[in-house]
Motif scaffolding. Structure first.
Motif, PDB file in Angstrom:
ATOM      1  N   GLY A 140       0.782  -1.446  -0.003  1.00 18.89           N
ATOM      2  CA  GLY A 140       0.090  -0.119  -0.083  1.00 18.89           C
ATOM      3  C   GLY A 140       0.720   1.412   0.124  1.00 18.89           C
ATOM      4  N   GLY A 141       2.176   1.230   0.026  1.00 15.65           N
ATOM      5  CA  GLY A 141       2.923   2.401  -0.177  1.00 15.65           C
ATOM      6  C   GLY A 141       4.179   1.976   0.039  1.00 15.65           C
ATOM      7  N   GLY A 182       3.544   6.693  -3.200  1.00 21.57           N
ATOM      8  CA  GLY A 182       2.615   5.639  -3.609  1.00 21.57           C
ATOM      9  C   GLY A 182       1.382   5.083  -2.734  1.00 21.57           C
ATOM     10  N   PHE A 183       1.223   5.879  -1.656  1.00 22.16           N
ATOM     11  CA  PHE A 183       0.126   5.713  -0.764  1.00 22.16           C
ATOM     12  C   PHE A 183      -1.128   6.279  -1.306  1.00 22.16           C
ATOM     13  CE2 PHE A 183      -2.937   7.016   2.673  1.00 22.16           C
ATOM     14  CZ  PHE A 183      -2.890   5.951   3.051  1.00 22.16           C
ATOM     15  N   GLU A 184      -2.140   5.712  -1.456  1.00 20.04           N
ATOM     16  CA  GLU A 184      -3.606   6.152  -1.970  1.00 20.04           C
ATOM     17  C   GLU A 184      -4.623   5.766  -0.966  1.00 20.04           C
ATOM     18  OE1 GLU A 184      -4.465   5.692  -6.057  1.00 20.04           O
ATOM     19  OE2 GLU A 184      -2.630   4.798  -6.443  1.00 20.04           O
ATOM     20  N   ARG A 185      -4.882   6.888  -0.157  1.00 19.16           N
ATOM     21  CA  ARG A 185      -6.066   6.613   0.647  1.00 19.16           C
ATOM     22  C   ARG A 185      -7.375   5.872   0.409  1.00 19.16           C
ATOM     23  NH1 ARG A 185      -5.629   6.677   5.946  1.00 19.16           N
ATOM     24  NH2 ARG A 185      -4.440   8.898   6.012  1.00 19.16           N
ATOM     25  N   LYS A 187      -7.527   3.305  -1.520  1.00 21.75           N
ATOM     26  CA  LYS A 187      -7.432   1.983  -1.727  1.00 21.75           C
ATOM     27  C   LYS A 187      -7.109   1.211  -0.415  1.00 21.75           C
ATOM     28  CE  LYS A 187      -5.381   2.270  -6.455  1.00 21.75           C
ATOM     29  NZ  LYS A 187      -4.157   1.954  -7.228  1.00 21.75           N
ATOM     30  N   VAL A 188      -6.999   1.840   0.694  1.00 21.54           N
ATOM     31  CA  VAL A 188      -6.977   1.151   2.035  1.00 21.54           C
ATOM     32  C   VAL A 188      -7.770   1.539   3.146  1.00 21.54           C
ATOM     33  CG1 VAL A 188      -4.292   1.214   1.546  1.00 21.54           C
ATOM     34  CG2 VAL A 188      -5.488   3.141   3.117  1.00 21.54           C
ATOM     35  N   HIS A 189      -7.849   0.861   4.114  1.00 23.00           N
ATOM     36  CA  HIS A 189      -8.871   1.226   5.276  1.00 23.00           C
ATOM     37  C   HIS A 189      -8.030   1.832   6.356  1.00 23.00           C
ATOM     38  CE1 HIS A 189     -12.383   0.782   7.986  1.00 23.00           C
ATOM     39  NE2 HIS A 189     -11.378   0.598   8.876  1.00 23.00           N
ATOM     40  N   GLY A 190      -7.906   3.109   6.503  1.00 24.54           N
ATOM     41  CA  GLY A 190      -7.060   3.870   7.716  1.00 24.54           C
ATOM     42  C   GLY A 190      -7.125   3.297   8.849  1.00 24.54           C
ATOM     43  N   GLY A 268     -12.920  -7.200  10.988  1.00 22.22           N
ATOM     44  CA  GLY A 268     -12.860  -5.651  11.128  1.00 22.22           C
ATOM     45  C   GLY A 268     -13.017  -5.022   9.760  1.00 22.22           C
ATOM     46  N   ASP A 269     -13.396  -3.927   9.478  1.00 24.19           N
ATOM     47  CA  ASP A 269     -13.606  -3.432   8.137  1.00 24.19           C
ATOM     48  C   ASP A 269     -12.263  -3.246   7.469  1.00 24.19           C
ATOM     49  OD1 ASP A 269     -14.848  -2.239   5.934  1.00 24.19           O
ATOM     50  OD2 ASP A 269     -15.984  -0.730   7.356  1.00 24.19           O
ATOM     51  N   ALA A 270     -12.255  -3.424   6.173  1.00 22.94           N
ATOM     52  CA  ALA A 270     -11.186  -3.316   5.149  1.00 22.94           C
ATOM     53  C   ALA A 270     -11.647  -2.378   4.139  1.00 22.94           C
ATOM     54  CB  ALA A 270     -10.552  -4.408   4.692  1.00 22.94           C
ATOM     55  N   ARG A 271     -12.749  -1.669   4.073  1.00 24.46           N
ATOM     56  CA  ARG A 271     -13.349  -0.837   3.005  1.00 24.46           C
ATOM     57  C   ARG A 271     -12.771   0.395   3.310  1.00 24.46           C
ATOM     58  NH1 ARG A 271     -19.356  -1.411   4.044  1.00 24.46           N
ATOM     59  NH2 ARG A 271     -18.643  -1.206   6.092  1.00 24.46           N
ATOM     60  N   PRO A 272     -12.023   1.267   2.193  1.00 23.12           N
ATOM     61  CA  PRO A 272     -11.510   2.472   2.435  1.00 23.12           C
ATOM     62  C   PRO A 272     -12.604   3.360   2.833  1.00 23.12           C
ATOM     63  CG  PRO A 272     -10.939   1.612   0.078  1.00 23.12           C
ATOM     64  CD  PRO A 272     -11.837   0.552   0.804  1.00 23.12           C
ATOM     65  N   GLN A 273     -12.387   4.337   3.936  1.00 24.57           N
ATOM     66  CA  GLN A 273     -13.133   5.367   4.389  1.00 24.57           C
ATOM     67  C   GLN A 273     -13.252   6.387   3.301  1.00 24.57           C
ATOM     68  OE1 GLN A 273     -10.218   4.391   6.115  1.00 24.57           O
ATOM     69  NE2 GLN A 273     -10.843   4.157   8.204  1.00 24.57           N
ATOM     70  N   SER A 274     -14.280   7.214   3.442  1.00 21.09           N
ATOM     71  CA  SER A 274     -14.558   8.329   2.760  1.00 21.09           C
ATOM     72  C   SER A 274     -13.557   9.526   3.285  1.00 21.09           C
ATOM     73  CB  SER A 274     -16.067   8.918   2.607  1.00 21.09           C
ATOM     74  OG  SER A 274     -16.424   9.335   4.079  1.00 21.09           O
ATOM     75  N   LYS A 275     -12.971  10.314   2.194  1.00 16.85           N
ATOM     76  CA  LYS A 275     -11.998  11.365   2.642  1.00 16.85           C
ATOM     77  C   LYS A 275     -12.859  12.379   3.664  1.00 16.85           C
ATOM     78  CE  LYS A 275      -9.125  10.793  -1.271  1.00 16.85           C
ATOM     79  NZ  LYS A 275      -8.351  11.461  -2.207  1.00 16.85           N
TER      80      LYS A 275
END
Length: 275
Positions: A140-141, A182-185, A187-190, A268-275
């Motif tokens: 992820g980065g 290379g990190f893209e918010r 594409k990950v679950h913060g 646990g959630d692995a879906r990206p959160q909304s910005k």
């Protein structure tokens, strides 16, 4: 149907995580490889990391560990055939271009439903390539740079996630904080982040820990873990910080929760959160 009785190992895990329930009952401990091979900078905290990971697995009963400490062990234990015996892998402060026998087979193995757990300089591994190495896309980065070690107050982005449930709304510690490429918010679950530059304190988005799916595999990464006393209070570094024990205990719960999630033992959630 879930059993109403927990195994003793998962009951211990519950105690360590401070959780109230688990999603999956473990029939037997999962098997993890702990990789500490380096081809770049070698962290002095690696022996401490190996010790702590072994103790966490033993005390919780959730996983067992085998170590990959050199090129020969990597060649023997990380072939496609050998990897089939394991449930996941931990890259604990690895650096550089590691001599994986077959990198694509390794990535396919994770994608098939295995666990990948990365600590600190796992993002300083297979970095600096153009285009980005497939490993970097998986984790992820990649590490870009860092400033002086500094005390930061990490924001807990998901208190319900097993990796964050014991940390409260923020987690304050001193460590070496990475800035990433290379990190893209999206594409990950913060899981943990900073809303300002760790050293300069200018506003921005500075990720610390996250999780994501990689095919059917589960990826958990935390950039924390440079310092020995972050891993374990019972080190010489402990004498420099009065609250080292609280920090190391919280960090161990953080990584144990992430490991349990990556192994599919905790929900646990692995879906990206909304910005």
């Amino acid at each position: 149907m879930k059993s109403k009785f927990l195994t003793s190992s998962l009951a211990c895990l519950l105690c360590l995580l401070g959780a109230s329930a688990v999603s999956t009952r473990a029939a037997a401990p999962k098997k993890l490889l702990v990789v500490t091979v380096t081809k770049g900078f070698r962290h002095s905290s690696i022996p401490t990391a190996e010790k702590v990971l072994g103790e966490l697995g033993h005390k919780s009963g959730v996983f067992t560990v085998e170590y990959v400490r050199n090129d020969q062990e990597m060649a023997e234990k990380m072939t496609a055939e050998s990897l089939a015996k394991y449930d996941g892998v931990i890259f604990a402060n690895t650096t550089g271009d590691l001599p994986l026998p077959d990198k694509q087979a390794f990535l396919n193995w994770i994608k098939s439903g295995k666990a990948f757990i990365g600590m600190h300089s796992a993002t300083d591994t297979f970095r600096g390539h153009t285009p980005l190495d497939p490993y970097v896309e998986m984790i992820g980065g990649e590490f870009k740079q860092h400033g002086a070690q500094v005390e930061v107050e990490c924001i807990n982005q998901d208190p319900r996630h097993p990796a964050c449930g014991a940390l409260g709304s923020t987690f304050k510690l001193k460590d070496e904080i990475y800035l990433l490429n290379g990190f893209e918010r999206g594409k990950v679950h913060g899981l943990l982040t900073l809303d300002k530059h760790p050293n300069e304190k200018t506003p921005g988005d500075y990720p610390i820990a996250w999780c994501k799916m990689y095919g059917q595999g589960r990826v958990f990464y935390t950039s924390l873990g440079h310092r020995e006393d972050v891993w374990d209070a019972d080190t010489p570094e402990n004498f420099k910080r009065e609250n080292s024990r609280d920090i190391s205990e919280a960090y161990q719960k953080h990584i144990l929760g992430g490991i349990a999630w990556a192994l599919g033992l905790e929900t646990g959630d692995a879906r990206p959160q909304s910005k």
